[in-house]
Design a protein around this motif. Structure first.
Motif, PDB file in Angstrom:
ATOM      1  N   MET A   1       0.661  -1.047   0.021  1.00 40.78           N
ATOM      2  CA  MET A   1       0.014  -0.116   0.061  1.00 40.78           C
ATOM      3  C   MET A   1       0.946   1.211  -0.080  1.00 40.78           C
ATOM      4  SD  MET A   1      -2.904   0.832   2.707  1.00 40.78           S
ATOM      5  CE  MET A   1      -2.904   2.561   3.435  1.00 40.78           C
ATOM      6  N   THR A   2       0.635   2.088  -0.995  1.00 44.14           N
ATOM      7  CA  THR A   2       1.526   3.156  -0.995  1.00 44.14           C
ATOM      8  C   THR A   2       0.787   4.427  -0.221  1.00 44.14           C
ATOM      9  OG1 THR A   2       0.399   3.969  -3.040  1.00 44.14           O
ATOM     10  CG2 THR A   2       2.186   2.601  -3.270  1.00 44.14           C
ATOM     11  N   ALA A   3       1.589   5.338   0.030  1.00 47.61           N
ATOM     12  CA  ALA A   3       1.054   6.356   0.978  1.00 47.61           C
ATOM     13  C   ALA A   3       0.297   7.555   0.015  1.00 47.61           C
ATOM     14  CB  ALA A   3       2.200   7.013   2.011  1.00 47.61           C
ATOM     15  N   VAL A   4      -0.820   7.950   0.304  1.00 51.13           N
ATOM     16  CA  VAL A   4      -1.518   8.883  -0.257  1.00 51.13           C
ATOM     17  C   VAL A   4      -1.035  10.126   0.339  1.00 51.13           C
ATOM     18  CG1 VAL A   4      -3.732  10.066  -0.684  1.00 51.13           C
ATOM     19  CG2 VAL A   4      -3.483   7.499  -0.642  1.00 51.13           C
ATOM     20  N   PRO A   5      -0.495  11.111  -0.728  1.00 49.66           N
ATOM     21  CA  PRO A   5       0.200  12.328  -0.153  1.00 49.66           C
ATOM     22  C   PRO A   5      -0.930  13.292   0.377  1.00 49.66           C
ATOM     23  CG  PRO A   5       0.356  12.178  -2.596  1.00 49.66           C
ATOM     24  CD  PRO A   5      -0.034  11.104  -2.031  1.00 49.66           C
ATOM     25  N   ARG A   6      -0.632  14.035   1.286  1.00 48.94           N
ATOM     26  CA  ARG A   6      -1.782  15.129   1.703  1.00 48.94           C
ATOM     27  C   ARG A   6      -1.457  16.365   0.821  1.00 48.94           C
ATOM     28  NH1 ARG A   6       0.995  13.195   5.681  1.00 48.94           N
ATOM     29  NH2 ARG A   6       0.017  11.870   7.184  1.00 48.94           N
ATOM     30  N   THR A   7      -2.672  16.889   0.399  1.00 50.29           N
ATOM     31  CA  THR A   7      -2.478  18.058  -0.413  1.00 50.29           C
ATOM     32  C   THR A   7      -3.506  19.049  -0.035  1.00 50.29           C
ATOM     33  OG1 THR A   7      -4.299  17.166  -1.924  1.00 50.29           O
ATOM     34  CG2 THR A   7      -2.218  16.727  -2.558  1.00 50.29           C
ATOM     35  N   GLY A   8      -2.836  20.316  -0.318  1.00 51.01           N
ATOM     36  CA  GLY A   8      -3.681  21.517   0.189  1.00 51.01           C
ATOM     37  C   GLY A   8      -4.121  21.773   1.508  1.00 51.01           C
ATOM     38  N   ALA A   9      -5.140  22.122   1.709  1.00 50.17           N
ATOM     39  CA  ALA A   9      -5.584  22.433   3.351  1.00 50.17           C
ATOM     40  C   ALA A   9      -5.482  21.099   4.191  1.00 50.17           C
ATOM     41  CB  ALA A   9      -6.895  22.906   3.378  1.00 50.17           C
ATOM     42  N   LEU A  57      -0.127   8.488  13.854  1.00 49.00           N
ATOM     43  CA  LEU A  57       0.981   7.947  12.941  1.00 49.00           C
ATOM     44  C   LEU A  57       0.703   7.309  11.641  1.00 49.00           C
ATOM     45  CD1 LEU A  57       3.461   7.260  15.833  1.00 49.00           C
ATOM     46  CD2 LEU A  57       3.576   9.312  14.372  1.00 49.00           C
ATOM     47  N   ARG A  58      -0.257   6.389  11.857  1.00 50.32           N
ATOM     48  CA  ARG A  58      -0.729   5.907  10.539  1.00 50.32           C
ATOM     49  C   ARG A  58      -1.710   6.461   9.583  1.00 50.32           C
ATOM     50  NH1 ARG A  58      -0.909   1.440  14.600  1.00 50.32           N
ATOM     51  NH2 ARG A  58       1.106   0.268  14.428  1.00 50.32           N
ATOM     52  N   ASP A  59      -2.114   7.701  10.169  1.00 53.37           N
ATOM     53  CA  ASP A  59      -3.291   8.522   9.310  1.00 53.37           C
ATOM     54  C   ASP A  59      -4.526   7.804   9.423  1.00 53.37           C
ATOM     55  OD1 ASP A  59      -3.856  10.789   8.191  1.00 53.37           O
ATOM     56  OD2 ASP A  59      -3.454  10.211   6.093  1.00 53.37           O
ATOM     57  N   ARG A  60      -4.918   7.108  10.497  1.00 55.86           N
ATOM     58  CA  ARG A  60      -6.121   6.495  10.432  1.00 55.86           C
ATOM     59  C   ARG A  60      -7.132   7.579  10.941  1.00 55.86           C
ATOM     60  NH1 ARG A  60      -4.055   2.138   8.909  1.00 55.86           N
ATOM     61  NH2 ARG A  60      -3.429   0.443  10.046  1.00 55.86           N
ATOM     62  N   LEU A  61      -8.042   7.792   9.985  1.00 63.64           N
ATOM     63  CA  LEU A  61      -8.997   8.987  10.358  1.00 63.64           C
ATOM     64  C   LEU A  61      -9.837   8.542  11.376  1.00 63.64           C
ATOM     65  CD1 LEU A  61     -10.001  10.051   6.596  1.00 63.64           C
ATOM     66  CD2 LEU A  61      -8.263  10.926   8.240  1.00 63.64           C
ATOM     67  N   ARG A  62     -10.179   7.333  11.649  1.00 64.01           N
ATOM     68  CA  ARG A  62     -11.148   6.965  12.990  1.00 64.01           C
ATOM     69  C   ARG A  62     -10.277   7.335  14.182  1.00 64.01           C
ATOM     70  NH1 ARG A  62     -13.948   1.403  12.787  1.00 64.01           N
ATOM     71  NH2 ARG A  62     -15.002   2.546  11.279  1.00 64.01           N
ATOM     72  N   SER A  63      -9.137   7.164  14.343  1.00 63.89           N
ATOM     73  CA  SER A  63      -8.371   7.697  15.528  1.00 63.89           C
ATOM     74  C   SER A  63      -8.597   9.225  15.604  1.00 63.89           C
ATOM     75  CB  SER A  63      -6.892   7.548  15.241  1.00 63.89           C
ATOM     76  OG  SER A  63      -6.755   6.013  15.424  1.00 63.89           O
ATOM     77  N   MET A 106     -10.999  17.657  13.219  1.00 64.12           N
ATOM     78  CA  MET A 106     -12.406  17.438  12.601  1.00 64.12           C
ATOM     79  C   MET A 106     -12.326  17.887  11.058  1.00 64.12           C
ATOM     80  SD  MET A 106     -14.998  15.890  13.676  1.00 64.12           S
ATOM     81  CE  MET A 106     -14.271  14.497  14.643  1.00 64.12           C
ATOM     82  N   LEU A 107     -11.777  19.099  10.729  1.00 66.22           N
ATOM     83  CA  LEU A 107     -11.572  19.659   9.308  1.00 66.22           C
ATOM     84  C   LEU A 107     -10.778  18.772   8.594  1.00 66.22           C
ATOM     85  CD1 LEU A 107     -11.544  23.518  10.063  1.00 66.22           C
ATOM     86  CD2 LEU A 107     -13.284  21.999   8.902  1.00 66.22           C
ATOM     87  N   TYR A 108      -9.733  18.060   9.249  1.00 73.27           N
ATOM     88  CA  TYR A 108      -8.752  17.276   8.618  1.00 73.27           C
ATOM     89  C   TYR A 108      -9.347  15.899   8.270  1.00 73.27           C
ATOM     90  CZ  TYR A 108      -4.824  14.102   7.839  1.00 73.27           C
ATOM     91  OH  TYR A 108      -4.065  12.998   7.116  1.00 73.27           O
ATOM     92  N   VAL A 109     -10.070  15.317   9.193  1.00 73.68           N
ATOM     93  CA  VAL A 109     -10.969  14.094   8.740  1.00 73.68           C
ATOM     94  C   VAL A 109     -11.818  14.420   7.470  1.00 73.68           C
ATOM     95  CG1 VAL A 109     -12.861  12.419   9.554  1.00 73.68           C
ATOM     96  CG2 VAL A 109     -10.726  13.116  10.887  1.00 73.68           C
ATOM     97  N   ARG A 110     -12.416  15.652   7.444  1.00 70.81           N
ATOM     98  CA  ARG A 110     -13.815  15.954   6.322  1.00 70.81           C
ATOM     99  C   ARG A 110     -12.799  16.240   5.130  1.00 70.81           C
ATOM    100  NH1 ARG A 110     -18.738  17.857   5.990  1.00 70.81           N
ATOM    101  NH2 ARG A 110     -19.003  19.472   4.333  1.00 70.81           N
ATOM    102  N   LEU A 111     -11.785  16.610   5.211  1.00 70.33           N
ATOM    103  CA  LEU A 111     -10.794  16.965   3.876  1.00 70.33           C
ATOM    104  C   LEU A 111     -10.035  15.773   3.405  1.00 70.33           C
ATOM    105  CD1 LEU A 111      -9.594  20.495   4.358  1.00 70.33           C
ATOM    106  CD2 LEU A 111     -11.492  19.598   2.917  1.00 70.33           C
ATOM    107  N   GLY A 113     -10.659  12.590   4.110  1.00 68.53           N
ATOM    108  CA  GLY A 113     -11.371  11.246   3.694  1.00 68.53           C
ATOM    109  C   GLY A 113     -11.629  11.208   1.934  1.00 68.53           C
ATOM    110  N   PRO A 114     -11.863  12.193   1.549  1.00 70.91           N
ATOM    111  CA  PRO A 114     -11.997  11.884   0.113  1.00 70.91           C
ATOM    112  C   PRO A 114     -10.867  11.832  -0.666  1.00 70.91           C
ATOM    113  CG  PRO A 114     -13.483  14.063   0.948  1.00 70.91           C
ATOM    114  CD  PRO A 114     -12.800  13.397   1.999  1.00 70.91           C
ATOM    115  N   GLN A 115      -9.774  12.473  -0.278  1.00 71.11           N
ATOM    116  CA  GLN A 115      -8.551  12.281  -0.805  1.00 71.11           C
ATOM    117  C   GLN A 115      -7.992  10.822  -0.781  1.00 71.11           C
ATOM    118  OE1 GLN A 115      -5.438  14.595   1.151  1.00 71.11           O
ATOM    119  NE2 GLN A 115      -6.077  16.471   0.171  1.00 71.11           N
ATOM    120  N   LEU A 116      -8.365  10.275   0.467  1.00 72.69           N
ATOM    121  CA  LEU A 116      -8.331   8.517   0.547  1.00 72.69           C
ATOM    122  C   LEU A 116      -9.156   7.656  -0.134  1.00 72.69           C
ATOM    123  CD1 LEU A 116      -7.280   8.489   4.467  1.00 72.69           C
ATOM    124  CD2 LEU A 116      -5.742   8.271   2.498  1.00 72.69           C
ATOM    125  N   ARG A 117     -10.265   8.215  -0.363  1.00 74.47           N
ATOM    126  CA  ARG A 117     -11.371   7.482  -1.091  1.00 74.47           C
ATOM    127  C   ARG A 117     -11.159   7.380  -2.524  1.00 74.47           C
ATOM    128  NH1 ARG A 117     -14.814   9.431   2.828  1.00 74.47           N
ATOM    129  NH2 ARG A 117     -15.467  10.970   1.675  1.00 74.47           N
TER     130      ARG A 117
END
Length: 129
Positions: A1-9, A57-63, A106-111, A113-117
């Motif tokens: 599994m490759t890491a999905v880069p965080r972009t923008g906000a 650290l694992r970028d788990r949005l549920r955490s 909360m805003l991070y999870v909102r933004l 989530g769609p990047q990861l999907r």
């Protein structure tokens, strides 16, 4: 599994979440130290924040979502401290950290989530037929 880069906000909110998390952790540790708290109080102050460290650290949005629920307990405790000790700097710093962490996470999870999907969805133009 490759890491999905965080972009923008999302990248900015991720960094801000970590910053506020560190400030809250330091504020709670300093509060326990200044009050001369026994080890069990140190555990009660710090363990709820440290439990979410592996998931963050694992970028788990549920955490991040569960961290926001737990942070509300710190909010209640800090509001009580602010009423008991008006103008005291440690509870003010803790309150700013709690509000900042809750909002940014909360805003991070909102933004995020769609990047990861989008990264996990199969490419419709990539078919073998």
């Amino acid at each position: 599994m490759t890491a999905v880069p965080r972009t923008g906000a999302a990248a900015l909110l991720w960094a801000a979440s970590w910053g506020f998390w560190l400030v809250l952790l330091a504020q709670q540790a300093l509060d326990a130290y200044v009050r001369g708290a026994p080890w069990i109080i140190w555990v009660a102050y710090l363990l709820p924040l440290l439990i979410f460290l592996p998931g963050m650290l694992r970028d788990r949005l549920r955490s991040y979502v569960w961290l926001c629920f737990v942070v509300l307990l710190y909010f209640v405790r800090l509001v009580e401290r602010l009423f008991a000790e008006p103008g005291a700097l440690p509870p003010i710093v803790g309150m700013v950290a709690v509000i900042g962490l809750f909002t940014c996470a909360m805003l991070y999870v909102r933004l995020r989530g769609p990047q990861l999907r989008r990264a996990a969805a199969p490419d419709p133009g990539d078919s073998d037929g």
